[in-house]
Design an enzyme around this catalytic site. Structure first.
Site, PDB file in Angstrom:
ATOM      1  N   LYS A  40      39.389  43.362  34.203  1.00 59.84           N
ATOM      2  CA  LYS A  40      40.748  43.915  34.072  1.00 59.84           C
ATOM      3  C   LYS A  40      41.241  44.447  35.427  1.00 59.84           C
ATOM      4  O   LYS A  40      40.422  44.694  36.336  1.00 59.84           O
ATOM      5  CB  LYS A  40      40.741  45.037  33.034  1.00 59.84           C
ATOM      6  N   ARG A 140      40.857  58.004  22.230  1.00 54.22           N
ATOM      7  CA  ARG A 140      41.866  57.156  22.874  1.00 54.22           C
ATOM      8  C   ARG A 140      42.466  56.191  21.862  1.00 54.22           C
ATOM      9  O   ARG A 140      43.589  56.374  21.416  1.00 54.22           O
ATOM     10  CB  ARG A 140      41.223  56.431  24.054  1.00 54.22           C
ATOM     11  N   HIS A 170      33.766  53.197  22.330  1.00 57.58           N
ATOM     12  CA  HIS A 170      33.678  53.486  23.772  1.00 57.58           C
ATOM     13  C   HIS A 170      33.237  54.931  23.953  1.00 57.58           C
ATOM     14  O   HIS A 170      33.740  55.826  23.272  1.00 57.58           O
ATOM     15  CB  HIS A 170      35.051  53.257  24.409  1.00 57.58           C
ATOM     16  N   ARG A 223      29.786  45.613  28.020  1.00 50.77           N
ATOM     17  CA  ARG A 223      31.060  45.348  28.708  1.00 50.77           C
ATOM     18  C   ARG A 223      30.875  45.848  30.143  1.00 50.77           C
ATOM     19  O   ARG A 223      31.175  46.983  30.473  1.00 50.77           O
ATOM     20  CB  ARG A 223      32.201  46.098  28.003  1.00 50.77           C
ATOM     21  N   TYR A 268      55.679  60.492  61.651  1.00 56.28           N
ATOM     22  CA  TYR A 268      56.720  61.284  60.991  1.00 56.28           C
ATOM     23  C   TYR A 268      56.350  62.767  60.942  1.00 56.28           C
ATOM     24  O   TYR A 268      55.202  63.120  60.635  1.00 56.28           O
ATOM     25  CB  TYR A 268      56.903  60.808  59.547  1.00 56.28           C
ATOM     26  N   CYS A 314      52.077  55.957  57.322  1.00 57.19           N
ATOM     27  CA  CYS A 314      53.387  55.391  57.002  1.00 57.19           C
ATOM     28  C   CYS A 314      53.232  54.372  55.871  1.00 57.19           C
ATOM     29  O   CYS A 314      52.137  54.130  55.377  1.00 57.19           O
ATOM     30  CB  CYS A 314      53.982  54.714  58.235  1.00 57.19           C
ATOM     31  N   ASP A 316      53.500  51.163  55.973  1.00 53.78           N
ATOM     32  CA  ASP A 316      52.823  49.917  56.348  1.00 53.78           C
ATOM     33  C   ASP A 316      51.861  50.058  57.526  1.00 53.78           C
ATOM     34  O   ASP A 316      51.246  49.073  57.933  1.00 53.78           O
ATOM     35  CB  ASP A 316      53.873  48.861  56.737  1.00 53.78           C
TER      36      ASP A 316
HETATM   37  C1  PLP Z   1      37.040  49.386  31.548  1.00 59.87           C
HETATM   38  C2  PLP Z   1      36.217  49.403  30.323  1.00 59.87           C
HETATM   39  C3  PLP Z   1      34.864  49.056  30.378  1.00 59.87           C
HETATM   40  C4  PLP Z   1      34.100  48.844  31.664  1.00 59.87           C
HETATM   41  O1  PLP Z   1      33.686  50.094  32.136  1.00 59.87           O
HETATM   42  P1  PLP Z   1      32.787  50.274  33.453  1.00 59.87           P
HETATM   43  O2  PLP Z   1      32.587  51.742  33.554  1.00 59.87           O
HETATM   44  O3  PLP Z   1      33.592  49.744  34.576  1.00 59.87           O
HETATM   45  O4  PLP Z   1      31.545  49.510  33.228  1.00 59.87           O
HETATM   46  C5  PLP Z   1      34.187  48.958  29.164  1.00 59.87           C
HETATM   47  N1  PLP Z   1      34.811  49.217  27.999  1.00 59.87           N
HETATM   48  C6  PLP Z   1      36.097  49.568  27.914  1.00 59.87           C
HETATM   49  C7  PLP Z   1      36.729  49.842  26.602  1.00 59.87           C
HETATM   50  C8  PLP Z   1      36.847  49.700  29.083  1.00 59.87           C
HETATM   51  O5  PLP Z   1      38.126  50.082  29.002  1.00 59.87           O
END
Ligand code: PLP
Length: 372
Positions: A40, A140, A170, A223, A268, A314, A316
């Protein structure tokens, strides 16, 4: 926005590092555990398609993305593996889920009801692969009560539009030394698994941190995100299981070198004034590239020496104080190795008072990514 390919500022991705991080994780995971590469947010700023290609070669079973568009981009690039969208997909785009064969995380009854009432001819031959998300304590997204999970399962079973592919959750504190909430969440997930009459193919709870520090996590799938990029999920807190190899370097070049007199100021607002004759170099990267103004005062590497960023950063460009006269086009390292020294993403995060995840994601699309 097009990447600025003709400017010397660039991100180099060490393909071998990503490959080895994944291989290490695959070898170390319990038997029967599959790995999905979490790509992602443009693969945490590393470049989604390039990272996905390496991950596929390294033997991952699928991909996690955050949005439907990221999933579609992977499909359009030719990836055939399972793709799971971790965020909530708007129900009105269910046709795209079918068309691109994307699996979704489902967190509410409303979502299922809204799809159930749709008509799209794709549903005559194909089903949406749903992973029911359980909110075991992250707060969440996800189902919170057993009654709602049972109702969701009933809707799925009684509709030809859905296939029950996964159950997931999660963790909120997997990278924490204190594991009280982690244990409570894991038990809650097992409680939900136990009410299932038919187990889906995928049961999953673990991100990188759980895979590293809670090897008794529930499920058959990791994941895998930040570890793939060679970064320790806990920052500096918990030890790595195997040596992670950071994959990303950020480099540029000096585009101007000059000597200024004592009393002259830089950038600046005159926030920095030379108190002696000083060599100054200009580097073509700025806050529009995600190198934030707060990085003023941080030191980056030129010819193996630390050079402080002086004056305001700045949009850029930024300026650094050089220890001596240096060459036009001399290499500048903002993240990565230069000579004997190295700047890590964690060093940048420490200066900003944030986590390396955020530093990686900030790096803008204007910077081209090169895989080496
Ligand atoms: C981003 C995400 C992950 C990956 O997490 P890491 O800490 O980068 O391994 C796994 N599960 C969910 C739901 C996430 O949003």
């Amino acid at each position: 926005m097009p990447a600025s390919n003709h400017r010397p500022t660039r991100i180099l991705i060490d393909s071998q590092a990503i490959f080895e991080n994944i291989q290490n994780e695959i070898q170390r995971a319990r038997v029967g555990i599959e790995i999905f590469a979490t790509v992602k947010a443009n693969a945490y700023g590393h470049g989604m398609i390039g990272v996905a290609k390496i991950a596929r070669k390294a033997g991952i079973a699928g991909f996690c993305v955050a949005t439907i568009d990221e999933g579609i981009e992977l499909r359009k690039a030719g990836f055939k593996e399972t793709i799971l969208i971790l965020g909530i997909t708007s129900p009105e785009f269910s046709n795209l889920l079918i068309r691109y064969n994307l699996s979704v995380v489902v967190a509410t009854l409303e979502w299922l009801h809204e799809i159930k009432n749709q008509f799209y001819k794709g549903f005559l031959s194909k089903k949406i692969k749903v992973h029911l998300k359980i909110d075991t304590g992250m707060g969440r997204i996800g189902f919170r009560s057993i009654a709602d999970v049972k109702e969701a399962l009933e809707i799925i079973e009684n509709s030809s539009m859905f296939a029950f592919s996964g159950l997931c959750s999660h963790f909120a504190t997997a990278d924490d030394k204190n594991d009280i909430l982690w244990i409570r969440q894991n038990l809650r997930f097992q409680e939900i698994v136990n009410i299932l009459l038919n187990k889906p193919h995928f049961l999953h709870t673990a991100n990188t941190a759980s895979a590293f520090w809670h090897k008794d996590f529930s499920g058959n799938l990791i994941r895998f995100g930040i570890g793939m990029y060679g970064l320790n999920p806990s920052g500096r807190t918990l030890p790595e299981d195997y040596p992670l190899k950071p994959a990303l370097s950020l480099e540029s070049e000096l585009v101007q070198v000059k000597k200024i007199a004592a009393g002259e100021s830089i950038s600046y607002g005159q926030t920095w004034v030379a108190n002696e004759p000083t060599w100054i170099g200009t580097v073509p990267i700025g806050y529009a590239d995600g190198w934030l103004r707060k990085m003023q005062g941080f030191s980056i590497l030129v010819a193996g020496e630390y050079c402080e960023i002086v004056g305001r950063i700045c949009m850029d460009q930024l300026m650094i104080r050089l220890p001596k006269k240096m060459n036009f086009k001399e290499k500048v390292t903002l993240i990565g190795k230069n000579g004997e020294r190295e700047i890590t993403m964690q060093d940048v995060a420490d200066h900003l008072g944030t986590i390396h995840y955020e530093v990686a994601c900030l790096l803008g699309e204007r910077i081209p990514r090169f895989f080496i």
